[in-house]
Design a protein around this motif. Structure first.
Motif, PDB file in Angstrom:
ATOM      1  N   TYR A  94     -53.630 -43.484 -33.418  1.00 48.66           N
ATOM      2  CA  TYR A  94     -52.846 -42.575 -34.016  1.00 48.66           C
ATOM      3  C   TYR A  94     -53.267 -42.419 -35.352  1.00 48.66           C
ATOM      4  N   ARG A  95     -53.100 -41.438 -36.052  1.00 46.68           N
ATOM      5  CA  ARG A  95     -53.237 -41.203 -37.537  1.00 46.68           C
ATOM      6  C   ARG A  95     -52.224 -41.225 -38.086  1.00 46.68           C
ATOM      7  N   PHE A  96     -51.814 -41.922 -39.193  1.00 53.50           N
ATOM      8  CA  PHE A  96     -50.509 -41.948 -39.876  1.00 53.50           C
ATOM      9  C   PHE A  96     -50.845 -42.486 -41.295  1.00 53.50           C
ATOM     10  N   ARG A  97     -49.694 -42.212 -42.079  1.00 53.80           N
ATOM     11  CA  ARG A  97     -49.792 -42.733 -43.659  1.00 53.80           C
ATOM     12  C   ARG A  97     -49.716 -44.190 -43.619  1.00 53.80           C
ATOM     13  N   GLY A  98     -50.403 -44.655 -44.500  1.00 54.02           N
ATOM     14  CA  GLY A  98     -50.461 -46.090 -44.862  1.00 54.02           C
ATOM     15  C   GLY A  98     -51.023 -46.736 -43.589  1.00 54.02           C
ATOM     16  N   ARG A  99     -51.910 -46.097 -42.902  1.00 54.47           N
ATOM     17  CA  ARG A  99     -52.708 -46.811 -41.753  1.00 54.47           C
ATOM     18  C   ARG A  99     -53.890 -47.735 -42.593  1.00 54.47           C
TER      19      ARG A  99
ATOM     20  N   MET B   1     -52.991 -37.889 -52.138  1.00 53.49           N
ATOM     21  CA  MET B   1     -51.811 -37.734 -52.224  1.00 53.49           C
ATOM     22  C   MET B   1     -51.426 -36.365 -51.543  1.00 53.49           C
ATOM     23  N   PRO B   2     -51.027 -35.970 -50.392  1.00 52.94           N
ATOM     24  CA  PRO B   2     -50.905 -34.835 -49.663  1.00 52.94           C
ATOM     25  C   PRO B   2     -49.651 -33.862 -50.530  1.00 52.94           C
ATOM     26  N   PHE B   3     -48.639 -34.616 -51.321  1.00 51.42           N
ATOM     27  CA  PHE B   3     -47.466 -34.050 -51.575  1.00 51.42           C
ATOM     28  C   PHE B   3     -47.518 -33.883 -52.872  1.00 51.42           C
ATOM     29  N   ALA B   4     -48.552 -34.270 -53.516  1.00 53.92           N
ATOM     30  CA  ALA B   4     -48.623 -34.462 -55.237  1.00 53.92           C
ATOM     31  C   ALA B   4     -48.092 -33.146 -55.724  1.00 53.92           C
ATOM     32  N   GLY B   5     -47.511 -33.213 -56.704  1.00 52.99           N
ATOM     33  CA  GLY B   5     -46.987 -31.965 -57.384  1.00 52.99           C
ATOM     34  C   GLY B   5     -45.653 -31.385 -56.870  1.00 52.99           C
ATOM     35  N   THR B   6     -45.168 -31.763 -55.632  1.00 53.97           N
ATOM     36  CA  THR B   6     -44.183 -31.173 -55.026  1.00 53.97           C
ATOM     37  C   THR B   6     -42.928 -31.945 -55.740  1.00 53.97           C
ATOM     38  N   ARG B   7     -41.701 -31.540 -55.686  1.00 50.39           N
ATOM     39  CA  ARG B   7     -40.675 -32.398 -56.348  1.00 50.39           C
ATOM     40  C   ARG B   7     -40.457 -33.568 -55.177  1.00 50.39           C
ATOM     41  N   PRO B   8     -40.155 -34.580 -55.490  1.00 48.86           N
ATOM     42  CA  PRO B   8     -39.605 -35.734 -54.547  1.00 48.86           C
ATOM     43  C   PRO B   8     -38.609 -35.493 -53.885  1.00 48.86           C
ATOM     44  N   PRO B   9     -38.911 -35.352 -52.437  1.00 51.95           N
ATOM     45  CA  PRO B   9     -37.770 -34.810 -51.429  1.00 51.95           C
ATOM     46  C   PRO B   9     -36.897 -35.957 -51.147  1.00 51.95           C
ATOM     47  N   ALA B  10     -35.402 -35.475 -50.891  1.00 47.43           N
ATOM     48  CA  ALA B  10     -34.475 -36.339 -50.672  1.00 47.43           C
ATOM     49  C   ALA B  10     -35.060 -37.457 -49.323  1.00 47.43           C
ATOM     50  N   ARG B  11     -34.362 -38.510 -49.073  1.00 50.04           N
ATOM     51  CA  ARG B  11     -34.911 -39.414 -48.242  1.00 50.04           C
ATOM     52  C   ARG B  11     -34.925 -39.010 -46.797  1.00 50.04           C
ATOM     53  N   ARG B  12     -33.934 -38.336 -46.279  1.00 49.26           N
ATOM     54  CA  ARG B  12     -34.029 -38.054 -44.744  1.00 49.26           C
ATOM     55  C   ARG B  12     -35.071 -36.966 -44.489  1.00 49.26           C
ATOM     56  N   PRO B  13     -35.139 -35.878 -45.256  1.00 48.97           N
ATOM     57  CA  PRO B  13     -36.283 -35.125 -44.923  1.00 48.97           C
ATOM     58  C   PRO B  13     -37.634 -35.696 -45.101  1.00 48.97           C
ATOM     59  N   ARG B  14     -37.792 -36.743 -45.979  1.00 52.47           N
ATOM     60  CA  ARG B  14     -39.093 -37.291 -46.080  1.00 52.47           C
ATOM     61  C   ARG B  14     -39.364 -38.068 -44.813  1.00 52.47           C
ATOM     62  N   TRP B  15     -38.356 -38.624 -44.144  1.00 51.77           N
ATOM     63  CA  TRP B  15     -38.661 -39.414 -43.015  1.00 51.77           C
ATOM     64  C   TRP B  15     -38.867 -38.403 -41.877  1.00 51.77           C
ATOM     65  N   LYS B  16     -38.082 -37.162 -41.975  1.00 52.22           N
ATOM     66  CA  LYS B  16     -38.311 -36.025 -41.135  1.00 52.22           C
ATOM     67  C   LYS B  16     -39.655 -35.570 -40.899  1.00 52.22           C
ATOM     68  N   ARG B  17     -40.495 -35.550 -42.376  1.00 47.15           N
ATOM     69  CA  ARG B  17     -41.854 -35.025 -42.189  1.00 47.15           C
ATOM     70  C   ARG B  17     -42.808 -35.785 -41.546  1.00 47.15           C
ATOM     71  N   LEU B  18     -42.516 -37.282 -41.240  1.00 45.06           N
ATOM     72  CA  LEU B  18     -43.293 -37.879 -40.333  1.00 45.06           C
ATOM     73  C   LEU B  18     -43.462 -37.363 -39.056  1.00 45.06           C
ATOM     74  N   ASP B  19     -44.320 -36.916 -38.548  1.00 40.90           N
ATOM     75  CA  ASP B  19     -44.424 -36.379 -37.054  1.00 40.90           C
ATOM     76  C   ASP B  19     -44.215 -37.644 -36.090  1.00 40.90           C
ATOM     77  N   PRO B  20     -43.847 -37.293 -34.792  1.00 40.56           N
ATOM     78  CA  PRO B  20     -43.607 -38.082 -33.954  1.00 40.56           C
ATOM     79  C   PRO B  20     -44.842 -39.125 -33.717  1.00 40.56           C
ATOM     80  N   GLU B  21     -46.346 -38.360 -33.492  1.00 41.10           N
ATOM     81  CA  GLU B  21     -47.459 -39.148 -33.693  1.00 41.10           C
ATOM     82  C   GLU B  21     -47.304 -40.229 -34.643  1.00 41.10           C
ATOM     83  N   GLU B  22     -46.968 -40.128 -36.165  1.00 38.38           N
ATOM     84  CA  GLU B  22     -47.077 -40.971 -36.899  1.00 38.38           C
ATOM     85  C   GLU B  22     -46.230 -42.228 -36.688  1.00 38.38           C
ATOM     86  N   VAL B  23     -44.803 -41.673 -36.367  1.00 39.49           N
ATOM     87  CA  VAL B  23     -43.771 -42.849 -36.154  1.00 39.49           C
ATOM     88  C   VAL B  23     -44.262 -43.651 -35.075  1.00 39.49           C
TER      89      VAL B  23
END
Lengths: 273, 301
Positions: A94-99, B1-23
């Motif tokens: 897997y590729r993920f942030r914090g890896r 930093m992939p999201f540098a410059g954007t407004r810090p997102p609220a907590r839930r959307p931030r986790w949602k942005r992790l795709d299932p692979e990452e999780v």
């Protein structure tokens, strides 16, 4: 050009020979003095004896220490390998942030003096009011085995093609069936070498066991205790010789297993190519 | 930093942005990561905390103080032990790597079909156990040891050399022997990864063997050299078996002093401060060595 290369090719083997001599000579003294009739390890040798080996047989303290070491070694090897498999699979698949930072933390014990691992676990145990025990030693050994086990497993997993698993699932195999009939057999050589590497690291480890084993000595701690008495030295040398022989057998066996596995995967590769 | 410059997102959307692979990846790595957090990072932080506290007999005073660090850095005994430990681990790692490189090179470039046999041969002596290898050197370097009797037998000296055992030199020799394989393997791996066609290219472009080695082989094997250097340098600084068995009083190292703080002297805060100081300084030394090596390579190229 070719002349220079020849010169290079001729001094290198000589150097390699000398280097092997430097590696082997000290170690070869152990078996030599372990069958020497005198208790003091000095040349000339006094005569052949196997008394030192006989003195090991009925030694309860030694057998207890050996037993403790085997227990700690097996437990550490199993735990380190299971955790290593999780890590290696996550890192290679897997590729993920914090890896990277997470991997760095797992690899950190490689770049820390062992004494800090030993005393930090000692202080935590004391803080929590836990007594010293072999369990603590196992926890410590798993930490120092993990970088090695993860490295071995990562290099083993890197060549693993996930499409095998997909194919197996497509052909109607259950998840468990895929694991036991496809994934594990391919990854087995890496898993076995991880177990062996971890087991041997644990078996040989001194500092962590010294601080944490309490009243249950492991083999290195037992040997350390014996080294205070010069008269016991030949017995220790005999023990060392036996340990060397045992690990040689184990290693040769592992190497044979590895070659067999390598041959098989090569054949497989040929088929699929 | 992939999201540098954007407004810090609220907590839930931030986790949602992790795709299932990452999780899935994070979930799979977390048992191992949490284990290391619980048994390494947590405990080391406790050592750091203790190093700022003080102890009188069995009671701990939890007020912040730098007194332990002052003692660790300025008391002559600890300063000397620390300097000696750094000196020993630096010399040992340097010499081990220099001696190991030709062996790794030989196996990788001239090993042919005997590669795995040669690697096997090199690892065998390391299966005797650490304590016994150190013991073997005690047998060799002792007053009536193998080396002295050998030298007398050959007529090189007429009475045993006294300075062999129980000295820093004895510790250095023993450690160089004990850590050899840890230096050979990383260098070997990096040489194996080296693309051989680069060497052919260098030859075709007119580089002689020496130039080619200095400009292609050596720089490309630098990760292995650095790995070997660190793998030997950092653990040896904390060794206390070797100094205790072959070092005598003149060859004691900082780990012996640390062990006493957790044993007989029972001064945990000072022991903690000594440990943290040693760790920081050896890390600095290792970092400096890496920088020097890297700039050396850049300069050679």
């Amino acid at each position: 050009m070719t002349l220079l290369r020849k010169a290079g090719a001729s001094w290198l083997p000589i150097y390699a020979g000398l280097y092997l001599l430097f590696l082997y000579l000290p170690v070869l003294l152990l078996p030599v003095f372990s069958v020497n009739a005198s208790a003091i390890p000095v040349f000339p040798l006094k005569g052949l004896t196997f008394d030192w080996y006989r003195s090991l047989a009925g030694n309860d303290a030694l057998i207890n220490a050996l037993w403790n070491s085997l227990l700690v070694g097996v437990a550490s090897a199993l735990l380190a390998t299971v955790l290593g498999i999780c890590a290696a699979r996550a890192i290679t698949r897997y590729r993920f942030r914090g890896r990277r930072p997470m991997t760095a933390v797992i690899m950190a014990p490689l770049f820390l003096p062992e004494i800090i691992i030993a005393i930090s676990l000692l202080m935590v145990a004391m803080q929590l009011g836990l007594g010293l025990s072999l369990i603590l030693v196992i926890f410590g050994h798993v930490l120092i085995c993990l970088p090695y086990s993860a490295t071995v497993l990562i290099s083993g997993f890197e060549g693993f093609d996930p499409s095998f698993e997909e194919a197996s699932a497509d052909l109607g195999e259950t998840a468990f069936g895929t694991l036991t009939r496809v994934t594990l057999p391919i990854l087995m050589p890496a898993i076995i070498s991880s177990l062996l590497v971890s087991f041997t690291i644990s078996l040989d480890e001194f500092i962590i066991a010294f601080f944490l084993s309490g009243s249950e000595p492991t083999l290195p701690i037992y040997i350390w205790g014996q080294l205070r008495f010069p008269a016991k030295l030949p017995g220790v040398l005999a023990l060392g010789t036996l340990m060397l022989l045992a690990s040689l057998l184990l290693l040769t066996f592992a190497e044979m297993l590895r070659r067999r596995a390598a041959k098989r995967t090569q054949l497989d590769g040929g088929f699929h190519a | 930093m992939p999201f540098a410059g954007t407004r810090p997102p609220a907590r839930r959307p931030r986790w949602k942005r992790l795709d299932p692979e990452e999780v899935r990846g994070i979930r799979l790595l977390s048992p191992t990561f949490l284990y290391t957090l619980a048994f390494l990072v947590g405990p080391v932080l406790l050592v750091v905390a203790y190093s700022f506290w003080t102890q009188t007999y069995l009671t701990f005073d939890h007020t912040f103080t730098l007194e332990n660090y002052r003692v660790a850095l300025t008391e002559p005994i600890y300063r000397d032990l620390l300097m000696r430990s750094l000196y020993i681990s630096f010399i040992v790692s340097l010499v081990t790597v220099i001696f190991a490189y030709p062996i790794a090179y030989y196996i990788s470039f001239h090993g042919g079909s005997r590669k795995s046999l040669l690697l096997f041969l090199i690892t065998i002596p390391f299966w005797t156990g650490y304590l016994l290898r150190v013991m073997a050197w005690k047998v060799i370097l002792g007053y009536k040891g193998v080396l002295n009797t050998g030298l007398i037998g050959l007529g090189i000296v007429d009475k045993p050399l006294e300075s062999l055992l129980f000295s820093s030199t004895a510790v250095i020799i023993t450690l160089i022997h004990a850590w050899a394989v840890f230096a050979i393997l990383p260098i070997y791996v990096s040489l194996e990864k080296l693309d051989r066609s680069l060497l052919e290219a260098a030859t075709d472009l007119g580089d002689g063997p020496v130039r080619r080695f200095l400009r292609v082989t050596l720089p490309l094997s630098m990760p292995g050299i650095i790995g070997a250097l660190l793998i030997v340098m950092i653990p040896t600084v904390g060794d206390f078996v070797t100094p205790k068995l072959v070092g005598g009083t003149e060859g004691q190292m900082i780990a012996n002093a640390i062990q006493i703080q957790f044993g007989k002297a029972s001064n945990w805060p000072l022991g903690s401060a000594l440990t943290i100081t040693t760790m920081m300084i050896v890390t600095l030394m290792a970092g400096a060595s890496v920088l020097v090596l890297r700039s050396l390579v850049r300069w050679m190229r």
